[in-house]
Design a protein around this motif. Structure first.
Motif, mmCIF file in Angstrom:
data_model
loop_
_atom_site.group_PDB
_atom_site.id
_atom_site.type_symbol
_atom_site.label_atom_id
_atom_site.label_comp_id
_atom_site.label_asym_id
_atom_site.label_seq_id
_atom_site.Cartn_x
_atom_site.Cartn_y
_atom_site.Cartn_z
ATOM 1 N N SER A 1 -7.744 -10.701 2.214
ATOM 2 C CA SER A 1 -9.045 -10.828 1.699
ATOM 3 C C SER A 1 -9.299 -10.310 0.146
ATOM 4 O O SER A 1 -10.241 -10.861 -0.414
ATOM 5 C CB SER A 1 -9.996 -9.708 2.434
ATOM 6 N N ILE A 2 -8.393 -9.573 -0.392
ATOM 7 C CA ILE A 2 -8.554 -9.502 -1.618
ATOM 8 C C ILE A 2 -7.405 -9.964 -2.474
ATOM 9 O O ILE A 2 -7.163 -9.789 -3.759
ATOM 10 C CB ILE A 2 -8.136 -7.722 -1.967
ATOM 11 N N GLY A 3 -6.771 -11.214 -1.970
ATOM 12 C CA GLY A 3 -6.058 -12.075 -2.721
ATOM 13 C C GLY A 3 -4.546 -11.647 -2.915
ATOM 14 O O GLY A 3 -3.932 -12.207 -3.748
ATOM 15 N N GLN A 4 -3.900 -10.809 -2.074
ATOM 16 C CA GLN A 4 -2.776 -10.233 -2.298
ATOM 17 C C GLN A 4 -1.783 -10.945 -1.193
ATOM 18 O O GLN A 4 -2.104 -11.224 -0.102
ATOM 19 C CB GLN A 4 -2.815 -8.504 -2.207
ATOM 20 N N SER A 5 -0.640 -10.498 -1.150
ATOM 21 C CA SER A 5 0.251 -10.978 -0.100
ATOM 22 C C SER A 5 0.308 -10.219 1.224
ATOM 23 O O SER A 5 -0.580 -8.881 0.979
ATOM 24 C CB SER A 5 1.688 -10.659 -0.505
ATOM 25 N N PRO A 6 0.494 -10.560 2.359
ATOM 26 C CA PRO A 6 0.452 -9.955 3.569
ATOM 27 C C PRO A 6 0.702 -8.357 3.575
ATOM 28 O O PRO A 6 -0.204 -7.629 4.294
ATOM 29 C CB PRO A 6 0.800 -10.858 4.900
ATOM 30 N N ASN A 7 1.495 -7.969 2.841
ATOM 31 C CA ASN A 7 2.283 -6.614 3.136
ATOM 32 C C ASN A 7 1.645 -5.638 1.827
ATOM 33 O O ASN A 7 2.107 -4.537 2.001
ATOM 34 C CB ASN A 7 3.679 -6.841 3.094
ATOM 35 N N TYR A 8 0.862 -6.323 1.241
ATOM 36 C CA TYR A 8 0.438 -5.318 -0.078
ATOM 37 C C TYR A 8 -0.166 -4.088 0.274
ATOM 38 O O TYR A 8 0.016 -3.029 -0.178
ATOM 39 C CB TYR A 8 -0.771 -6.297 -0.906
ATOM 40 N N ILE A 9 -1.088 -3.982 1.268
ATOM 41 C CA ILE A 9 -1.882 -2.951 1.519
ATOM 42 C C ILE A 9 -0.909 -1.814 2.119
ATOM 43 O O ILE A 9 -1.165 -0.589 1.894
ATOM 44 C CB ILE A 9 -3.188 -3.129 2.241
ATOM 45 N N ASN A 10 -0.124 -2.475 3.105
ATOM 46 C CA ASN A 10 0.850 -1.484 3.706
ATOM 47 C C ASN A 10 1.751 -0.706 2.673
ATOM 48 O O ASN A 10 2.052 0.381 2.878
ATOM 49 C CB ASN A 10 1.595 -2.345 4.621
ATOM 50 N N GLY A 11 1.971 -1.595 1.495
ATOM 51 C CA GLY A 11 2.980 -0.859 0.509
ATOM 52 C C GLY A 11 2.218 0.328 0.155
ATOM 53 O O GLY A 11 2.687 1.364 -0.529
ATOM 54 N N ILE A 12 0.968 0.274 -0.173
ATOM 55 C CA ILE A 12 0.160 1.108 -0.854
ATOM 56 C C ILE A 12 -0.108 2.322 -0.035
ATOM 57 O O ILE A 12 0.119 3.287 -0.203
ATOM 58 C CB ILE A 12 -1.198 0.747 -1.296
ATOM 59 N N GLU A 13 -0.416 1.979 1.166
ATOM 60 C CA GLU A 13 -0.485 2.944 2.270
ATOM 61 C C GLU A 13 0.607 3.736 2.464
ATOM 62 O O GLU A 13 0.747 5.074 2.821
ATOM 63 C CB GLU A 13 -1.275 2.351 3.442
ATOM 64 N N ASN A 14 1.966 3.068 2.413
ATOM 65 C CA ASN A 14 3.050 3.886 2.672
ATOM 66 C C ASN A 14 3.615 4.653 1.467
ATOM 67 O O ASN A 14 4.450 5.393 1.375
ATOM 68 C CB ASN A 14 4.182 2.816 2.995
ATOM 69 N N GLY A 15 2.721 4.761 0.383
ATOM 70 C CA GLY A 15 3.299 5.181 -1.021
ATOM 71 C C GLY A 15 4.455 4.300 -1.703
ATOM 72 O O GLY A 15 4.925 5.200 -2.675
ATOM 73 N N ASP A 16 4.567 3.159 -1.369
ATOM 74 C CA ASP A 16 5.508 2.299 -2.283
ATOM 75 C C ASP A 16 5.136 1.894 -3.452
ATOM 76 O O ASP A 16 6.011 1.692 -4.205
ATOM 77 C CB ASP A 16 5.896 1.321 -1.445
ATOM 78 N N ASN A 17 3.954 1.619 -3.516
ATOM 79 C CA ASN A 17 3.155 1.517 -4.931
ATOM 80 C C ASN A 17 1.821 1.506 -4.934
ATOM 81 O O ASN A 17 1.172 1.921 -3.967
ATOM 82 C CB ASN A 17 3.622 -0.209 -5.289
ATOM 83 N N TYR A 18 1.341 1.574 -6.346
ATOM 84 C CA TYR A 18 -0.015 1.821 -6.453
ATOM 85 C C TYR A 18 -0.743 0.294 -6.779
ATOM 86 O O TYR A 18 0.067 -0.461 -7.421
ATOM 87 C CB TYR A 18 -0.308 2.660 -7.651
ATOM 88 N N PRO A 19 -1.986 0.142 -6.566
ATOM 89 C CA PRO A 19 -2.624 -0.910 -7.345
ATOM 90 C C PRO A 19 -2.765 -1.197 -8.571
ATOM 91 O O PRO A 19 -3.112 -0.003 -9.028
ATOM 92 C CB PRO A 19 -3.905 -1.224 -6.367
ATOM 93 N N SER A 20 -3.111 -2.239 -9.269
ATOM 94 C CA SER A 20 -3.404 -2.188 -10.746
ATOM 95 C C SER A 20 -4.884 -1.737 -10.596
ATOM 96 O O SER A 20 -5.700 -1.712 -9.913
ATOM 97 C CB SER A 20 -3.212 -3.496 -11.104
ATOM 98 N N MET A 21 -5.383 -1.438 -11.777
ATOM 99 C CA MET A 21 -6.929 -1.130 -12.152
ATOM 100 C C MET A 21 -7.785 -2.336 -11.351
ATOM 101 O O MET A 21 -8.650 -2.003 -10.939
ATOM 102 C CB MET A 21 -7.163 -0.694 -13.480
ATOM 103 N N ALA A 22 -7.162 -3.465 -11.960
ATOM 104 C CA ALA A 22 -8.009 -4.464 -11.653
ATOM 105 C C ALA A 22 -8.160 -4.703 -10.024
ATOM 106 O O ALA A 22 -9.314 -4.803 -9.404
ATOM 107 C CB ALA A 22 -7.707 -5.705 -12.134
#
Length: 102
Positions: free
Chosen positions: A27-48
């Motif tokens: 829904s936010i225009g990212q790859s299917p695993n993007y939010i999982n990566g953030i929730e697991n602490g693997d990465n942070y989103p850009s400011m945008a």
């Protein structure tokens, strides 16, 4: 806010909205695993992307970081409704809210 808190907050807000991490990612225009990566602490989103996330939830960045508000989306919705009420009805809501808080 520490990384762990950021991850927990994102998960909490997503769960409150009742959507999967995959659906949110798409829904936010990212790859299917993007939010999982953030929730697991693997990465942070850009400011945008962080601003897209806030828009997705219908909240401000300040709301995102306000850990005392368990469901800022609902608070924002209620605030918008209250803005259009006359003072007498606002006073009634305040009395009701105080009674519920006990």
């Amino acid at each position: 806010m520490e990384r762990e808190d950021f991850c927990k907050r994102l998960t909490q807000l997503r769960m409150n909205k009742g959507v999967s991490a995959r659906d949110m990612s798409l829904s936010i225009g990212q790859s299917p695993n993007y939010i999982n990566g953030i929730e697991n602490g693997d990465n942070y989103p850009s400011m945008a992307t962080f601003f897209y996330i806030c828009d997705y939830f219908g909240i401000t960045p300040r709301d995102f970081f306000d850990m005392e508000a368990t469901n800022p989306t609902k608070v924002t919705e209620l605030t918008e409704i209250v803005k259009s009420l006359p003072n007498e009805q606002i006073d009634t809501l305040i009395t009701l809210a105080k009674g519920l808080k006990r």
